[in-house]
Design an enzyme around this catalytic site. Structure first.
Site, PDB file in Angstrom:
ATOM      1  N   CYS A 163       0.782  -1.239   0.000  1.00  0.00           N
ATOM      2  CA  CYS A 163       0.000   0.000   0.000  1.00  0.00           C
ATOM      3  C   CYS A 163       0.816   1.294   0.000  1.00  0.00           C
ATOM      4  O   CYS A 163       0.259   2.350  -0.270  1.00  0.00           O
ATOM      5  CB  CYS A 163      -0.950  -0.004   1.196  1.00  0.00           C
ATOM      6  SG  CYS A 163      -2.238  -1.260   1.078  1.00  0.00           S
ATOM      7  N   PHE A 164       2.101   1.233   0.320  1.00  0.00           N
ATOM      8  CA  PHE A 164       2.879   2.481   0.299  1.00  0.00           C
ATOM      9  C   PHE A 164       3.339   2.854  -1.107  1.00  0.00           C
ATOM     10  O   PHE A 164       3.831   3.959  -1.353  1.00  0.00           O
ATOM     11  CB  PHE A 164       4.092   2.394   1.239  1.00  0.00           C
ATOM     12  CG  PHE A 164       5.116   1.350   0.864  1.00  0.00           C
ATOM     13  CD1 PHE A 164       6.023   1.564  -0.163  1.00  0.00           C
ATOM     14  CD2 PHE A 164       5.183   0.139   1.565  1.00  0.00           C
ATOM     15  CE1 PHE A 164       6.967   0.603  -0.502  1.00  0.00           C
ATOM     16  CE2 PHE A 164       6.127  -0.830   1.231  1.00  0.00           C
ATOM     17  CZ  PHE A 164       7.020  -0.588   0.191  1.00  0.00           C
TER      18      PHE A 164
END
Length: 389
Positions: A163-164
């Site tokens: 998700c980053f």
């Protein structure tokens, strides 16, 4: 004879990397969050787990998500019951789906190229990011073929970042655009939950959290420095970037590729870890600019879930409207991993134009983009919003 130094100077752009176009795409299958628990427990043959279903209903109710888009339809799941079990061997089945569908959903790139207004032959670099599956040659190769990009396009494929990575792709594209004069970088994040979907287990509630939050989507952007006047329309300049691993965060978000697909593991203190450390990331990013009022900038934060947004808001004393675009995307699409922040950029610039504001960043000059994900890793990108033409 020219010197190496002269060659290096000639290779570099003069101005900062800028975002010139954004495109998004989702699968056609839309699921309503309010009815999803009934559907999910029915399709996974888990209706006998009544207590767990009630827990899942509460998770979905608290998620602040109205709807999500998913490649996996009821028909596909009925044809592939091993994907519906909790931990049945199913990697081959999942891989067969995502190897084809991840680059296909990258058609978001077509929208970005159309908005950019330049011929696709002028794309010099492709950065492709997905947490959905792994293959050789990769999704970058397949998308190059699908779009008809030049065979000499310089490709970078990023798998299994999580998700980053919406922040990571911007960081990499900035370096490519600024260090290669005339470069035009096509960035694509494409995510499909076919790798993580599985039935419920009362011993692994963190897996259930993922089933309540994740959705499918792809976003594409065109990044380049020194935009051509009258032809290319810059929206946001990428001013600075940073990546850090948060202290005492080992094991807080993990994903493991297994015979049963990609398993998802989450510690409850993720919102606390992020909110405790976010001030430091902001200070380091904005001190050189003399900015310390976090309500004076526009916000694009990866919406890992409502608890993260609530705690960040509370910790920094943010006004509710600061995370409007972020919460809107979470509500309309769910957590699409790396693609989320690019969807939020798109939502923000569209709403800013709709409201007649002076910049794509809600009328403000400076902004921040955050990616949060496995590690726990945080990506920070400082954005400068270009005045609307």
């Amino acid at each position: 004879m020219v010197t190496v130094d002269e060659v290096r100077k000639a290779q570099r752009a003069q101005g900062p990397a800028t975002i010139m176009a954004i495109g998004t795409a989702t699968p056609p299958n839309c699921v309503d969050q309010s009815t999803y628990p009934d559907y999910y427990f029915r399709i996974t043959n888990s209706e006998h787990m009544t207590d767990l279903k009630e827990k899942f209903k509460r998770m979905c109710d608290k998620s602040m998500i109205k709807k999500r888009y998913m490649y996996l339809t009821e028909e596909i799941l009925k044809e592939n019951p091993n994907v519906c079990a909790y931990m049945a061997p199913s990697l081959d089945t999942r891989q067969d789906m995502v190897v084809v569908e991840v680059p296909r959903l990258g058609k978001a790139a077509t929208e970005a190229i159309k908005e950019w207004g330049q011929p696709k032959s002028k794309i010099t670099h492709l950065v492709f990011c997905t947490t959905s599956g792994v293959d050789m040659p990769g999704a970058d190769y397949r998308l190059t073929k699908l779009l008809g990009l030049r065979p000499s396009v310089k490709r970078l494929m990023m798998y299994q970042q999580g998700c980053f990575a919406g922040g990571t792709v911007l960081r990499l594209a900035k370096d490519l655009a600024e260090n290669n004069k005339g470069a035009r970088v096509l960035v694509v994040c494409s995510e499909i939950t076919a790798v993580t979907f599985r039935g419920p287990s009362d011993t692994h509630l963190d897996s259930l959290v993922g089933q309540a939050l994740f959705g499918d989507g792809a976003a594409a952007i065109i990044i380049g420095a020194d935009p051509i006047p009258e032809i290319e329309k810059p929206m946001f300049e990428l001013v600075s970037t940073a990546q850090t691993i948060l202290p005492d965060s080992d094991g807080s978000i993990d994903g493991h590729l297994r015979e049963a697909g990609l398993t998802f593991h989450l510690l409850k203190d993720v919102p606390g870890l992020i909110s405790k450390n976010i001030q430091k990331s902001l200070t380091e990013a904005f001190k050189p600019l003399g900015i310390s009022d976090w309500n004076s900038i526009f916000w694009i934060a990866h919406p890992g879930g409502p608890a993260i947004l609530d705690q960040v808001e509370e910790k920094l004393g943010l006004k509710p409207e600061k995370l409007r675009a972020t919460r809107h995307v979470l509500s309309e699409y769910g957590n699409m991993s790396s693609a989320c922040v690019l969807f939020i950029l798109d939502e923000m610039r569209k709403k800013s134009a709709e409201d007649g504001l002076e910049t794509a960043g809600e009328g403000l000059e400076w902004g921040v983009l955050f990616g949060f994900g496995p590690g726990l890793t945080v990506e920070t990108v400082v954005l400068h919003s270009v005045a609307a033409a």
